[in-house]
Design a protein around this motif. Sequence first.
Motif, mmCIF file in Angstrom:
data_model
loop_
_atom_site.group_PDB
_atom_site.id
_atom_site.type_symbol
_atom_site.label_atom_id
_atom_site.label_comp_id
_atom_site.label_asym_id
_atom_site.label_seq_id
_atom_site.Cartn_x
_atom_site.Cartn_y
_atom_site.Cartn_z
ATOM 1 N N LEU B 555 0.820 -1.211 0.000
ATOM 2 C CA LEU B 555 0.000 0.000 0.000
ATOM 3 C C LEU B 555 0.857 1.267 0.000
ATOM 4 N N GLU B 556 1.749 1.350 0.933
ATOM 5 C CA GLU B 556 2.570 2.545 1.069
ATOM 6 C C GLU B 556 3.364 2.835 -0.209
ATOM 7 N N PRO B 557 4.003 1.800 -0.824
ATOM 8 C CA PRO B 557 4.836 2.090 -1.991
ATOM 9 C C PRO B 557 4.038 2.440 -3.243
ATOM 10 N N ASN B 558 2.728 2.279 -3.233
ATOM 11 C CA ASN B 558 2.021 2.418 -4.511
ATOM 12 C C ASN B 558 1.593 3.857 -4.767
ATOM 13 N N GLU B 559 0.916 4.071 -5.874
ATOM 14 C CA GLU B 559 0.657 5.429 -6.340
ATOM 15 C C GLU B 559 -0.797 5.849 -6.156
ATOM 16 N N ALA B 560 -1.530 5.156 -5.359
ATOM 17 C CA ALA B 560 -2.961 5.433 -5.219
ATOM 18 C C ALA B 560 -3.211 6.923 -4.973
ATOM 19 N N THR B 561 -4.235 7.448 -5.620
ATOM 20 C CA THR B 561 -4.566 8.863 -5.438
ATOM 21 C C THR B 561 -5.245 9.089 -4.084
ATOM 22 N N HIS B 562 -6.060 8.171 -3.696
ATOM 23 C CA HIS B 562 -6.732 8.240 -2.404
ATOM 24 C C HIS B 562 -6.742 6.831 -1.828
ATOM 25 N N ILE B 563 -6.546 6.722 -0.536
ATOM 26 C CA ILE B 563 -6.672 5.395 0.086
ATOM 27 C C ILE B 563 -7.829 5.421 1.092
ATOM 28 N N PHE B 564 -8.761 4.503 0.906
ATOM 29 C CA PHE B 564 -9.882 4.351 1.844
ATOM 30 C C PHE B 564 -9.758 3.004 2.541
#
Lengths: 696, 696
Positions: B555-564
């Motif tokens: 999760l942390e290393p990825n590029e997600a715009t928003h994390i829910f």
Amino acid sequence: MAKSSEESDSIMEENSDWSADDAASSSGLTVASLATGLCYDIRMRYHCEVRPTADVHPEDPRRIYYIYKEICRAGLVEDPEIAASSKPLAPHPLQRIDVRDATEEEVQLVHTDEHFKFVESTRNLPDETLILLEESRDSIYFNRLTFASALLSAGGAIETCLAVATRKVKNAIAVIRPPGHHAEHDKTMGFCLFNNVSIAAKVCQRQLGEMCRKIMIIDWDVHHGNGIQKAFYDDPNVLYISIHVYADGKFYPGGKEGNWDYVGEGAGIGKNLNIPWPSQGMGDGDYMFAFQQLIMPIATEFDPDLVIVASGFDAAAGDELGGCFVTPACYAHMTHMLMTLANGKVAVCLEGGYNFRSISKSALAVTKTLMGEPPARLTATTASNPAVQIVRRVMAAQSKYWRCMYPKAPAQEGLFTDRFHDVIRQYQAKQLYDSYKLTSLWIYRATISKSFENQVLASPNYDKAVPLIVIFHDPPEMMGIHHPITNKLEPHNCWMADVVKEYIGWAIQNNYAIVDVNIPKHLTVDTGIGRYEEEDGDRPTQTEELAGYLWDNYLEPNEATHIFFIGIGDAFYGVANLLINRDSIYQRINSVISFVAENPVRAVASPTQTWLSRWYKDNSLVFVSHVHGLWHNTENRRKPSKRYGRLLQSPKTGLNEMLMHHKTEVCGWIETRVNTRGSSEEGDEDAVEAESKEAV
Amino acid sequence: MAKSSEESDSIMEENSDWSADDAASSSGLTVASLATGLCYDIRMRYHCEVRPTADVHPEDPRRIYYIYKEICRAGLVEDPEIAASSKPLAPHPLQRIDVRDATEEEVQLVHTDEHFKFVESTRNLPDETLILLEESRDSIYFNRLTFASALLSAGGAIETCLAVATRKVKNAIAVIRPPGHHAEHDKTMGFCLFNNVSIAAKVCQRQLGEMCRKIMIIDWDVHHGNGIQKAFYDDPNVLYISIHVYADGKFYPGGKEGNWDYVGEGAGIGKNLNIPWPSQGMGDGDYMFAFQQLIMPIATEFDPDLVIVASGFDAAAGDELGGCFVTPACYAHMTHMLMTLANGKVAVCLEGGYNFRSISKSALAVTKTLMGEPPARLTATTASNPAVQIVRRVMAAQSKYWRCMYPKAPAQEGLFTDRFHDVIRQYQAKQLYDSYKLTSLWIYRATISKSFENQVLASPNYDKAVPLIVIFHDPPEMMGIHHPITNKLEPHNCWMADVVKEYIGWAIQNNYAIVDVNIPKHLTVDTGIGRYEEEDGDRPTQTEELAGYLWDNYLEPNEATHIFFIGIGDAFYGVANLLINRDSIYQRINSVISFVAENPVRAVASPTQTWLSRWYKDNSLVFVSHVHGLWHNTENRRKPSKRYGRLLQSPKTGLNEMLMHHKTEVCGWIETRVNTRGSSEEGDEDAVEAESKEAV
């Protein structure tokens, strides 16, 4: 008990407060000192058929006389004309409760004005009209004293219940007729004119107020008391419990109203409880089971101010209309249990019961129990399976309304969408692919139930020139432990048994081909969640169709060197029918192995294939659980017909246990046959017969 | 009842045979005419401490005197010295049963010669030696009259049981001490010297033969009657039932012998029945539940020739050692129920009970019931959950030995190898792959429990620059309907509810990424089949570890715009701890949605991250079932702390129902946040607050 000084101190302190002077506030036996009441009047015999024939009506006026006489002869009442001795034998004889006419107003607490007027009108009608009336109505007859008797019967019930509720007597029995529990607000029905018990309950409620607010009416007449149910269907203060033969609505009074799902409505929801026996033939064990597990816990939770028994004795052994087998001892036990309620305020009012001897013995047992005699011992108390099943179904239904009832029925029904046979099959498919590369065979679904999707798995070599094993089996067994309170199942508390995969592993190891066919017990998707579903009746036909389809498309055209069929459980049906209905298929099959636990052993024989049963006997292994009826049926003492194949008694009980136990045997048999040239020779069977006991 | 001529004919025929002359063979009330017996002798008071201190011993000699006095004052016995009036108030007063010394031979039916000789020896010992003996033994004291009292107490029990068994009295109560049920064959224990009830049972068996072969001993003393259990553990003819506080073996007499799985051995298997309360504090509802559902059905099936009650009154309300709340009315009900057995032959023998008032009132209620007085009404009859749970566990254990007990416990345990949480997860994985191409994320298993294999599924775009929704959830709910008789589960009668997939479908449709984490309730494989297993205690730690692992690796290393984060049920624990224990993670997370049905609402706050709870309050939706304690706890009347997030009361009860009900709300909230620039602003919350009721 280890004594700590702290504990002892507090005990001493507590005990030092105690002086016997503040004890014994209620002295003596205030209730036990009272007599049991008896209500009977000869005038209730006046209602009878105007033109009696040889064909005597079962609701015979003598019914109440014989009961009364039995009670007198047992020495329980002072009646010099009948009693055995002029002095009663009981230290505390029955106390008379006088009947009286029920008033019009009282009757109309339950019945319409029209109904009352109609019954009243019969007292002036000529005989012919009365006979015509009898023909136009449901199971009733009239004479010019019918009205008078019916008023006395209702009045007797009223006086009996009032005497009990106001503690003029300890408890009481009313030997009254005509009966009442079928009579509805606007009609006579089933020998009944006025609904005695319902009228009495309403009078007690009205007259005694808070002192007699909650009434429990327990109706153990063998017929459903439709009239009582209707009179209180939305009343939260009257708990009506009826235990009766229902027989799918075919037993009198018929219809669905007597079923377990009639639980009351409106404010009265949960206050109507039917225990609908699926058939006649019920006995003490069944009634005791219902009382102990269901009736008494709910009655205790309801905590009535008064208990009225609508006491038909037509479930008694000897009553041919009822066809049940309740003994006098069992009536005594049920009475004794009811006496724990309402501080002992129990009023028993006669309803049906048509065998003079049975009703007299039963009523005497009830009366003695009311008077304090302990119930006689019951010789048999085992409930039958149909009884257990219906009682537990009622318990589940009632668990919604009563805190004491477990298990609670599952809720949230709409959310449960995925049936487990699909869940399991997908899991199996994945496991069998991962372990053995089994994949799904394509089934053309227009002709075969779509439930077979994913149910046929095959090894990659299924069409090669190797031995082929085709396994038809029932779904794996599941075991789940419900949460003891919520009754929920949770995935970590549920388990699956699937021994078939052991066989598949062995076959793959030997480089044999495998076709694994799972036959779900329900073939079509439906939404009947919340009740236990029986197997699908259409399953055998569908299974046969699938077997034929597989044969035509995947088995017959292939090059297998030997074909073995293994049929496990009822899924074997498809195999058997294929052998029977397809000419000469058997010549292509090396042998058949079948496992039978509970279902019938299938015969494999055909009028058009005369050699089939001989072939089957020579080329099959049929393992049958040692508890199967086959081994216990005396008709099978003689050598069983060859059409059942080579029968072998298994020391195990369930299918999975049997599969596990006989694996070496089965694998050995198949390997021997594969290694023997030709397929129709008997081969080496010694290995088998050494281990299992063949039927002779 | 519709009358057919055929039926009527046979009734007439049947009835014509009947003549009242062959009726009434057994006349009068043969048993009810007998008196209830009472055994009491002042000499049993002579056993007492040689050197009484202020620290009075609970097994006080006055115990029996106060009970006796209470019965006298109630007018139930003729004793001019004590009775309120010289004439008893009951029409049929208690009949005296004289005590006598038990013989050495009688005592040795249960105890060893050494044991008898030891107790006998105490009559000649000096005070100092007696006091030393007291210190060397488990909870007992001696004086020089101990032996005499103990012989009388055992003899009183014998005479009482014989009088009942031979029907010299209707039934009886023996007000005797010292008590007996802890005394074992070779030792004194817990205030007990000779095992009165066991000795009496053996004397009856020996002396009366077939007439008194089967004896039921019901022990409602609050302590387990280890001595009685031992005396008859392999005896098929003595059914010992004990209902007592067990508290995991920590309550006196301690150890495992009082647990439900001690069911007898050898020929006596199934003839020992312990109902081990998990704690003190049990009351009428619990005892009634055990009697109605378990004790009476089994007792009825056993069908004893004699019932002996080992009647401690230390479960009575007011007894501080027992700490339970059984009322006199409940003792009366239990007695009344037992009176249905053995044609009413019930002998009640005193055991423990240390509060003078409680034991006197209780014994009086029992005595009146024996004499025919109906039990008083019970005000509360609801069983507590712990009681229901243990009673149903005992029922399942005993179902193996008693035909009347359902559900039958599942058999064939060794075959059940596949736990359903694995079966289900494989199914889900297949479904989620087929529908949405979700695949398993690789979990390095050395640090994380291997039960998480296959439990983390992700959409192909999980590492892309799109909104990412991470769902931690409990396993899906299962519902299964057991076969009412065999208790088997079958796949077509079992169902699964899994609403999470609706959320996944919505996310995929919006092109959001999904990580779906299933947290099994048991994390390690074990073999505890056959009993209901509670959740794994280690689960929260393991879940947190998994959450941290996922965060670091996926999760942390990825590029997600928003994390829910969505946390469903107890699985939310992992999410909460991640937020608390990892510095500043929350700044990377857009918001948290959590659903709470039964488990506690988790606080999200940290002493080192001062802004965390404020952030949580502003960026969370916490749906809490309307039945959750949170809404009913008065301490929460004030505005709940922000550490619990934005609390919303859900009108639904279960997790799946809540998920379904709030789906639009949750999806709307996420979509709004995705479409709003920046993640820490409060955004548009109106849509949410319009639908759910926020806590204030």
